[in-house]
Every structure is written in C-alpha cells, then in structure tokens.
Design a protein around this motif. Structure first.
Motif, PDB file in Angstrom:
ATOM      1  N   HIS A 134       6.198  -8.237  -6.682  1.00  0.00           N
ATOM      2  CA  HIS A 134       7.465  -8.925  -6.442  1.00  0.00           C
ATOM      3  C   HIS A 134       7.528  -9.283  -4.963  1.00  0.00           C
ATOM      4  O   HIS A 134       6.627  -8.931  -4.205  1.00  0.00           O
ATOM      5  CB  HIS A 134       8.666  -8.092  -6.910  1.00  0.00           C
ATOM      6  N   HIS A 136       9.375  -8.467  -2.351  1.00  0.00           N
ATOM      7  CA  HIS A 136       9.877  -7.598  -1.286  1.00  0.00           C
ATOM      8  C   HIS A 136       8.821  -7.286  -0.221  1.00  0.00           C
ATOM      9  O   HIS A 136       7.691  -6.908  -0.537  1.00  0.00           O
ATOM     10  CB  HIS A 136      10.424  -6.293  -1.875  1.00  0.00           C
ATOM     11  N   ASP A 138       8.458  -4.815   1.727  1.00  0.00           N
ATOM     12  CA  ASP A 138       7.885  -3.471   1.817  1.00  0.00           C
ATOM     13  C   ASP A 138       6.702  -3.276   0.869  1.00  0.00           C
ATOM     14  O   ASP A 138       5.966  -2.311   1.004  1.00  0.00           O
ATOM     15  CB  ASP A 138       8.959  -2.380   1.616  1.00  0.00           C
ATOM     16  N   HIS A 139       6.500  -4.219  -0.072  1.00  0.00           N
ATOM     17  CA  HIS A 139       5.349  -4.098  -0.976  1.00  0.00           C
ATOM     18  C   HIS A 139       4.246  -5.115  -0.716  1.00  0.00           C
ATOM     19  O   HIS A 139       3.100  -4.895  -1.115  1.00  0.00           O
ATOM     20  CB  HIS A 139       5.803  -4.167  -2.441  1.00  0.00           C
ATOM     21  N   HIS A 199      14.475  -5.276 -11.240  1.00  0.00           N
ATOM     22  CA  HIS A 199      14.616  -4.902  -9.822  1.00  0.00           C
ATOM     23  C   HIS A 199      14.831  -6.143  -8.960  1.00  0.00           C
ATOM     24  O   HIS A 199      15.676  -6.150  -8.058  1.00  0.00           O
ATOM     25  CB  HIS A 199      13.368  -4.124  -9.396  1.00  0.00           C
TER      26      HIS A 199
END
Ligand SMILES: [Zn+2]
Length: 359
Positions: A134, A136, A138-139, A199
């Motif tokens: 996805h 984001h 942070d990933h 999410h």
C-alpha cells in the motif's frame, strides 16, 4: 511526540548511546522514526511513565544481527526481513529478485539481507521488481534506494495516492492493476488482488500460492494488538472484514508487515476473536450506559458531556477485552482502548447502531 521520549532508556541518555544500546533497543529508533521522533532528550523522567503488562514471549521473534535485522526463509525461495518492528519479504528467482515493500526503517539492510541470501544460494541479488502492499511511507519509503529501472507494481489507487503525495522516496508504480494481477517473474507466481478499501484504499492481498504464503500489511500484526486507534485504518468495516477475506485464501505463512515474527492461521483466528469480543462489548456499551448523568453534570458544555459519556462506553467495552487478552496479545493494555473508540465510532456512524430518530 512524547511517546518517542518514552522509549529512551533513561533521562539524559544521548542519541548516540541510545542507538548504541544494542539489539534490545534496535527496534526503538525504527518506531521513533515512524511516529516522527527525532530522538531528542527525554521530556519525562522514567518514574512518571505508566507500567504495562510484559510482552508475551510468544509475541517476539528471532534476535536481530549486529546490523539490526533478521532475514529468514519463509518457504523455499521466499524470504522475510524484519527489524523487530517492520517487515519486508523477497523472492529470489532465476531472473532476479522480487521485493515486497521497502520499509525505510529497514532501509539499506534490505539489500544487505538480499545479498546475504543470494550469495549463500548462488543466485542473483539484483532486484527487478518491487511490489507495493500500500502507499504508506512507513512501508515503502525506501523504494527510491533501488534503481529507477526496477519495475514497481501497485494497485491503481496506489498510483493515484502516490502521485498525490509526490514523495521522491516513493516512485509511482509502473505496472498497475484494478482487482487482480498475476505477476510471474522467473517462473514464480505472485497473485495480487484488491478486495476493497480496508486499512487504505489501495491495500493489496499478495498471495504466493506455491509458497503457502499471504502477505497482507497493517491488518493483523501477529502476536500484538493493532497499533493506536485500530491501526488508523481508513475504512473500519473494510478492515473488520479483511481477516475473513484473508482466511479464504489457502496459506500457512502470514506476513503482516509488522513486528518481529511471521503469523499463522491460528494468529488470525485469535485476532478475529479479539475483534468479535470488542464489537460485542461496544454494542452492549452503546445500549447499556445511561448518558443522563454526564449531561446533567456538564450542562451546556456538550463536548464535555459527550467526552465523558464515550469514555465510559469505551471503558465498559474495553476492560474485559484487555483482561482476556493480556498475556495473549502484546500491548492489549496499551492500545485496546483507542481501538475500541475507533470501532465504536464506526459502529455508531457507519452502521447506525444505537441511532434514534427524534419522535
Ligand atoms: Zn499503513
């Protein structure tokens, strides 16, 4: 945010000594980065910070190496990498390496982990594809560490959101799909699917049928309760439905994108029961707790009354769940209350539960 200070071992600890704290603290800078900490001097003395139940040993994963990561085999030529807080995965093939996510906290350890495995097995260490779970940061915020010619793969909403965010660390995907895509690299099959918003609007089910593995990020964090406020999930009904979507696939190994270990189907069953218990408690709280005393007490200050009323509802629903899952899921006493509030609002607003029309 103050929670980052809370992770520093003692008042007056310098950033250097904090970072040199070894494997026990290796994950802390990663999380501090996640929540925007700069690892400044602690604001609070340790004795003002709350104590919580110990983390069950079953929630923890393997020890990290001196560079702060662990890499292990999931099944055959599929591997996973963790820094204790974040997870990525990669598949070595005869035509190069497919990387699944690129968390910035793991950063350059991603290629180190790939090099380690590739040299041990005499296969190519060249990343040719990055699959985005996805959008984001942070990933996938270490995506730009890899060559621009690497083929990035993401769901169509992933491309739209990354174009919106315009972050040079996260190049937009070159290859997109809407609902399903069968990616084949070096003869290895990767089934990508989108089953609706959960999410995030672009969260993707990454199924490796020949490796008995499902990667689904930021839904179940094996061994742990969700992060603050139900993982900050953008769509609560979609996120509550995601575990059963996940269970509809055949798999043995689950890569949740977070914390120090892989997951199993049993972990997903425990997580589903945790959510069911929360929902049951919330529905009871919504019909049981009398709002009258809160409005009597606060008069025309409507928000004060609502705040106290909802806090009572959250406590009513969360307390037995915290008690039941302490010792089962790590941090049940840390984040269950905020997750309860998040789900309570969805049950009230999305489902209309407890809503009354003025006569
Ligand atoms: Zn996320």
């Amino acid at each position: 945010m103050s929670s980052t200070s809370a992770r520093s071992p003692s008042p007056g600890t310098t950033r250097r000594s904090f970072l040199a704290g070894g494997a026990a603290f290796a994950a802390a800078p990663a999380v501090a980065t996640l929540v925007g900490g700069v690892l400044a001097e602690p604001v609070f003395a340790d004795d003002t910070l709350p104590d919580y139940a110990p983390v069950p040993s079953s929630s923890l994963g393997p020890a990290l190496n001196a560079q702060g990561y662990f890499v292990g085999r999931v099944e055959r030529n599929l591997y996973w990498v963790t820094d204790g807080s974040y997870q990525a995965a990669f598949l070595t093939t005869k035509d190069g390496v497919v990387l699944f996510d690129a968390p910035p906290t793991i950063g350059k350890n991603l290629q180190r982990a790939i090099d380690q495995i590739a040299s041990a097995n005499g296969v190519s260490n060249k990343v040719t594809h990055i699959v985005y779970s996805h959008h984001h940061a942070d990933h996938i915020g270490a995506s730009s560490l890899f060559d621009r010619r690497v083929v990035r793969v993401g769901q169509i909403e992933n491309k739209r959101l990354l174009a919106r965010d315009n972050d040079p660390a996260r190049p937009v995907p070159d290859l997109t799909f809407k609902t399903h895509h069968k990616l084949v690299v070096g003869g290895e099959k990767i089934d990508l699917a989108w089953h609706g918003t959960n999410h995030t609007p672009d969260n993707t089910y990454i199924h490796l049928p020949d490796h008995d593995t499902l990667m689904l990020v930021d839904i179940n964090l094996p061994g742990w309760v969700p992060f603050d406020s139900f993982n900050l999930n953008q769509d609560v009904p979609g996120s509550l439905a995601a575990p059963s979507q996940a269970m509809a696939y055949p798999w043995k190994n689950y890569i949740g994108g977070h914390m120090g270990r892989l997951g199993t189907r049993d972990d997903m069953v425990v997580y589903q029961q945790y959510l069911t218990d929360l929902i049951d408690g919330i529905q009871k709280a919504l019909v049981t707790i009398d709002p009258t005393p809160f409005f009597v007490k606060y008069g025309n200050n409507t928000w004060a009354a609502v705040k106290a009323y909802q806090a009572a509802q959250v406590n009513y629903a969360a307390a037995p769940v915290i008690q039941k899952y302490t010792g089962v899921l790590a941090a049940a006493d840390v984040y269950t209350a905020s997750t309860t509030f998040f789900i309570l609002e969805s049950i009230r607003l999305d489902l209309g539960f407890g809503s009354q029309v003025h006569p």
